[in-house]
Design a protein around this motif. Structure first.
Motif, PDB file in Angstrom:
ATOM      1  N   TYR A  71       0.838  -1.197   0.000  1.00 39.11           N
ATOM      2  CA  TYR A  71       0.000   0.000   0.000  1.00 39.11           C
ATOM      3  C   TYR A  71       0.877   1.254   0.000  1.00 39.11           C
ATOM      4  N   GLU A  72       1.827   1.320   0.902  1.00 44.66           N
ATOM      5  CA  GLU A  72       2.723   2.475   0.992  1.00 44.66           C
ATOM      6  C   GLU A  72       3.579   2.594  -0.267  1.00 44.66           C
ATOM      7  N   GLU A  73       4.004   1.481  -0.807  1.00 44.94           N
ATOM      8  CA  GLU A  73       4.792   1.507  -2.040  1.00 44.94           C
ATOM      9  C   GLU A  73       3.947   2.020  -3.201  1.00 44.94           C
ATOM     10  N   TRP A  74       2.683   1.583  -3.273  1.00 49.87           N
ATOM     11  CA  TRP A  74       1.778   2.064  -4.311  1.00 49.87           C
ATOM     12  C   TRP A  74       1.536   3.562  -4.154  1.00 49.87           C
ATOM     13  N   LEU A  75       1.436   4.040  -2.917  1.00 52.46           N
ATOM     14  CA  LEU A  75       1.275   5.480  -2.688  1.00 52.46           C
ATOM     15  C   LEU A  75       2.454   6.258  -3.270  1.00 52.46           C
ATOM     16  N   ARG A  76       3.649   5.777  -3.050  1.00 56.55           N
ATOM     17  CA  ARG A  76       4.843   6.437  -3.589  1.00 56.55           C
ATOM     18  C   ARG A  76       4.819   6.437  -5.123  1.00 56.55           C
ATOM     19  N   VAL A  77       4.420   5.320  -5.720  1.00 51.73           N
ATOM     20  CA  VAL A  77       4.355   5.225  -7.181  1.00 51.73           C
ATOM     21  C   VAL A  77       3.320   6.212  -7.736  1.00 51.73           C
ATOM     22  N   LEU A  78       2.139   6.257  -7.132  1.00 49.48           N
ATOM     23  CA  LEU A  78       1.103   7.175  -7.606  1.00 49.48           C
ATOM     24  C   LEU A  78       1.526   8.631  -7.416  1.00 49.48           C
ATOM     25  N   ASP A  79       2.193   8.936  -6.296  1.00 47.90           N
ATOM     26  CA  ASP A  79       2.711  10.293  -6.083  1.00 47.90           C
ATOM     27  C   ASP A  79       3.676  10.680  -7.196  1.00 47.90           C
ATOM     28  N   GLU A  80       4.585   9.779  -7.534  1.00 49.34           N
ATOM     29  CA  GLU A  80       5.577  10.033  -8.579  1.00 49.34           C
ATOM     30  C   GLU A  80       4.899  10.275  -9.931  1.00 49.34           C
ATOM     31  N   LEU A  81       3.921   9.454 -10.255  1.00 49.92           N
ATOM     32  CA  LEU A  81       3.215   9.611 -11.525  1.00 49.92           C
ATOM     33  C   LEU A  81       2.422  10.917 -11.566  1.00 49.92           C
ATOM     34  N   GLU A  82       1.813  11.276 -10.462  1.00 47.90           N
ATOM     35  CA  GLU A  82       1.068  12.532 -10.414  1.00 47.90           C
ATOM     36  C   GLU A  82       2.000  13.734 -10.571  1.00 47.90           C
ATOM     37  N   ARG A  83       3.173  13.667  -9.963  1.00 45.53           N
ATOM     38  CA  ARG A  83       4.146  14.754 -10.132  1.00 45.53           C
ATOM     39  C   ARG A  83       4.560  14.886 -11.591  1.00 45.53           C
ATOM     40  N   SER A  84       4.669  13.751 -12.295  1.00 44.17           N
ATOM     41  CA  SER A  84       5.086  13.794 -13.699  1.00 44.17           C
ATOM     42  C   SER A  84       4.034  14.440 -14.587  1.00 44.17           C
ATOM     43  N   LEU A  85       2.785  14.528 -14.123  1.00 38.21           N
ATOM     44  CA  LEU A  85       1.725  15.188 -14.886  1.00 38.21           C
ATOM     45  C   LEU A  85       1.698  16.690 -14.649  1.00 38.21           C
ATOM     46  N   GLY A  86       2.514  17.158 -13.712  1.00 35.00           N
ATOM     47  CA  GLY A  86       2.516  18.581 -13.372  1.00 35.00           C
ATOM     48  C   GLY A  86       3.105  19.435 -14.474  1.00 35.00           C
ATOM     49  N   SER A  87       3.227  20.706 -14.206  1.00 31.66           N
ATOM     50  CA  SER A  87       3.676  21.661 -15.212  1.00 31.66           C
ATOM     51  C   SER A  87       5.078  21.363 -15.719  1.00 31.66           C
ATOM     52  N   GLY A  88       5.910  20.741 -14.919  1.00 27.77           N
ATOM     53  CA  GLY A  88       7.262  20.410 -15.375  1.00 27.77           C
ATOM     54  C   GLY A  88       7.261  19.521 -16.599  1.00 27.77           C
ATOM     55  N   THR A  89       6.374  18.552 -16.636  1.00 25.20           N
ATOM     56  CA  THR A  89       6.296  17.662 -17.785  1.00 25.20           C
ATOM     57  C   THR A  89       5.722  18.388 -18.984  1.00 25.20           C
ATOM     58  N   ARG A  90       4.697  19.188 -18.783  1.00 22.21           N
ATOM     59  CA  ARG A  90       4.074  19.899 -19.906  1.00 22.21           C
ATOM     60  C   ARG A  90       5.050  20.883 -20.542  1.00 22.21           C
ATOM     61  N   ASN A  91       5.956  21.422 -19.750  1.00 19.77           N
ATOM     62  CA  ASN A  91       6.892  22.412 -20.271  1.00 19.77           C
ATOM     63  C   ASN A  91       8.249  21.815 -20.641  1.00 19.77           C
ATOM     64  N   ALA A  92       8.377  20.507 -20.524  1.00 20.32           N
ATOM     65  CA  ALA A  92       9.660  19.869 -20.822  1.00 20.32           C
ATOM     66  C   ALA A  92      10.004  20.025 -22.297  1.00 20.32           C
ATOM     67  N   VAL A  93      11.264  20.223 -22.554  1.00 17.24           N
ATOM     68  CA  VAL A  93      11.725  20.334 -23.935  1.00 17.24           C
ATOM     69  C   VAL A  93      11.948  18.933 -24.475  1.00 17.24           C
ATOM     70  N   LEU A  94      11.380  18.690 -25.661  1.00 17.23           N
ATOM     71  CA  LEU A  94      11.555  17.378 -26.277  1.00 17.23           C
ATOM     72  C   LEU A  94      12.937  17.287 -26.893  1.00 17.23           C
ATOM     73  N   ALA A  95      13.568  16.172 -26.695  1.00 16.21           N
ATOM     74  CA  ALA A  95      14.865  15.913 -27.304  1.00 16.21           C
ATOM     75  C   ALA A  95      14.738  14.673 -28.175  1.00 16.21           C
ATOM     76  N   ILE A  96      15.490  14.648 -29.242  1.00 17.36           N
ATOM     77  CA  ILE A  96      15.452  13.482 -30.112  1.00 17.36           C
ATOM     78  C   ILE A  96      16.590  12.558 -29.722  1.00 17.36           C
ATOM     79  N   GLU A  97      16.242  11.332 -29.429  1.00 18.28           N
ATOM     80  CA  GLU A  97      17.225  10.298 -29.103  1.00 18.28           C
ATOM     81  C   GLU A  97      17.062   9.199 -30.136  1.00 18.28           C
ATOM     82  N   GLY A  98      17.893   9.256 -31.184  1.00 18.61           N
ATOM     83  CA  GLY A  98      17.729   8.283 -32.258  1.00 18.61           C
ATOM     84  C   GLY A  98      16.419   8.546 -32.979  1.00 18.61           C
ATOM     85  N   GLU A  99      15.532   7.576 -32.969  1.00 22.65           N
ATOM     86  CA  GLU A  99      14.250   7.684 -33.651  1.00 22.65           C
ATOM     87  C   GLU A  99      13.097   8.011 -32.707  1.00 22.65           C
TER      88      GLU A  99
END
Length: 108
Positions: A8-36
């Motif tokens: 349960y606690e581990e799942w909480l940490r995973v969901l917290d991490e995923l929710e943070r990735s949906l924040g403004s930092g991800t939306r404003n991230a610069v896309l980089a090309i890595e190969g294809e």
């Protein structure tokens, strides 16, 4: 309602991490090309050995999925818009002489 221990606690940490990735930092991230493939700089790996998602966290996971789907729609819209702009620029570049002035109506 009692909470199960361990995963349960581990799942909480995973969901917290995923929710943070949906924040403004991800939306404003610069896309980089890595190969294809494109990369946003957000590197996430599914955790191993967590077991099944606890029932108490199912609604939170559903909301997270909805947020991820919205972000995908935003990225697709941006990709389509960039593609349309690129197509317009390419059509002008191939139709005009290099020495001629070119004006592009970007508003209408």
């Amino acid at each position: 309602m009692p909470r199960p221990s361990g995963s349960y606690e581990e799942w909480l940490r995973v969901l917290d991490e995923l929710e943070r990735s949906l924040g403004s930092g991800t939306r404003n991230a610069v896309l980089a090309i890595e190969g294809e493939r494109f990369s946003t700089g957000v590197q996430w790996r599914a955790p191993e050995h967590l077991g099944q998602l606890p029932v108490q966290l199912e609604e939170r996971a559903r909301l997270l999925i909805a947020g991820q789907l919205e972000l995908i729609r935003e990225i697709e819209d941006a990709r389509r818009s960039a593609g349309a702009h690129l197509s317009a620029v390419r059509s002008i570049l191939t139709a005009q002489r290099a020495s001629a002035s070119v004006y592009l109506d970007v508003t209408g």
